[in-house]
Write a protein that holds these residues in place. Sequence first.
Motif, short mmCIF file in Angstrom:
data_model
loop_
_atom_site.label_atom_id
_atom_site.label_comp_id
_atom_site.label_asym_id
_atom_site.label_seq_id
_atom_site.Cartn_x
_atom_site.Cartn_y
_atom_site.Cartn_z
N VAL A 114 0.74 -1.04 -0.15
CA VAL A 114 0.20 0.12 0.15
C VAL A 114 0.86 1.09 -0.03
O VAL A 114 1.88 1.28 0.54
N ALA A 115 0.70 2.24 -0.80
CA ALA A 115 1.28 3.54 -0.76
C ALA A 115 0.11 4.54 -0.59
O ALA A 115 -0.67 4.85 -1.23
N THR A 116 0.58 5.38 0.39
CA THR A 116 -0.36 6.62 0.66
C THR A 116 0.24 7.65 -0.16
O THR A 116 1.24 8.14 -0.50
N VAL A 117 -0.66 8.43 -1.14
CA VAL A 117 -0.14 9.25 -2.12
C VAL A 117 -0.74 10.74 -1.77
O VAL A 117 -2.06 11.02 -1.61
N LEU A 118 -0.01 11.85 -1.57
CA LEU A 118 -0.38 13.04 -1.70
C LEU A 118 -0.13 13.77 -2.85
O LEU A 118 0.33 13.33 -3.84
N VAL A 119 -0.59 15.01 -2.89
CA VAL A 119 -0.18 15.91 -4.18
C VAL A 119 1.23 16.10 -4.28
O VAL A 119 1.74 16.13 -5.55
N GLY A 120 2.23 15.89 -3.28
CA GLY A 120 3.59 15.89 -3.53
C GLY A 120 4.10 14.50 -3.97
O GLY A 120 5.49 14.52 -4.19
N GLY A 121 3.43 13.58 -3.95
CA GLY A 121 3.79 12.15 -4.38
C GLY A 121 3.62 11.40 -3.35
O GLY A 121 2.70 11.39 -2.49
N VAL A 122 4.28 10.28 -3.17
CA VAL A 122 4.19 9.15 -2.07
C VAL A 122 4.67 9.55 -0.83
O VAL A 122 5.70 10.34 -0.65
N ASP A 123 3.59 9.32 0.24
CA ASP A 123 4.01 9.74 1.57
C ASP A 123 4.52 8.51 2.47
O ASP A 123 5.37 8.79 3.17
N GLU A 124 3.62 7.58 2.54
CA GLU A 124 3.94 6.58 3.47
C GLU A 124 3.85 5.21 2.57
O GLU A 124 3.10 5.01 1.41
N THR A 125 4.47 4.25 2.98
CA THR A 125 4.42 2.82 2.19
C THR A 125 4.38 1.88 3.18
O THR A 125 4.82 1.63 4.43
N SER A 126 3.68 0.71 2.87
CA SER A 126 3.87 -0.86 3.78
C SER A 126 3.80 -1.74 2.90
O SER A 126 2.95 -1.91 1.73
N ILE A 127 4.59 -2.91 3.01
CA ILE A 127 4.66 -3.97 2.12
C ILE A 127 4.79 -5.17 3.03
O ILE A 127 5.15 -5.44 3.87
N ASP A 128 4.04 -6.22 2.34
CA ASP A 128 3.98 -7.96 2.88
C ASP A 128 4.13 -8.71 1.78
O ASP A 128 3.46 -8.87 0.84
N CYS A 129 5.03 -9.82 2.02
CA CYS A 129 5.42 -10.71 0.88
C CYS A 129 5.67 -12.00 1.72
O CYS A 129 5.82 -12.27 3.04
N ASP A 130 5.09 -13.27 0.81
CA ASP A 130 5.29 -14.57 1.34
C ASP A 130 5.61 -15.29 0.29
O ASP A 130 5.27 -15.17 -1.06
N TYR A 131 6.47 -16.32 0.74
CA TYR A 131 6.81 -17.58 -0.52
C TYR A 131 5.32 -18.16 -0.46
O TYR A 131 4.76 -18.46 0.63
#
Length: 206
Positions: A114-131
């Motif tokens: 997930v990426a939180t996007v403001l007018v200035g671009g990306v503000d926050e990110t979070s990632i989850d991965c699994d085999y």
Amino acid sequence: MRAATGPARLRSGFPLVLAAVAVAASGCTLYSTSTVDIVSFANPRGAACTALVVTRAGAEIEGSADCEVPPADHEPVHEDRRAVPVAVPDLSTDQRRAELVTTTDAHGRACTLVATVLVGGVDETSIDCDYPPPGVRPGSPTQQQPPDPDTRSDWERVAVATFADTHGRTCVTSTAAGGASTEIDITCEYTEREPPERPTEAPLPG
């Protein structure tokens, strides 16, 4: 989950360049652009790791990572960096939104971010991965806004949404939208149970 103020999404090209337009008091149009890379690597203990890195004006300004010990028959990739394949949302100065992206990292893991996007671009990110479990393949790459089962939920409470991603995992997001920006975190996993057929949402207990 309260969707941040936003119009219909604009889908553009690849790779991810989350660009936004700000209108100055003079009436000029200013562009501020963020690029987001997905970086896969092996940490010193041999774990398979993948990080999101947000770069703006030559500086890496935001990052999030996910690591796990690989199965015995998997060798982690030692170094791989590539742009995240996400289209560009179109925002005005008073808007913010979140983007939900599914992809596969260089280790072969199913990832949802997930990426939180403001007018200035990306503000926050979070990632989850699994085999993926044996015999299971990761799903196709997608982009959409995170599920929002309850658009009327309280802006002053953290909202917890449960849903299935395109990899067939059960995912949970926690979203706080009461501040200057929307903060959203995600965790997903393959389970023995079938993932939920429909998204559900509830405020954080307590």
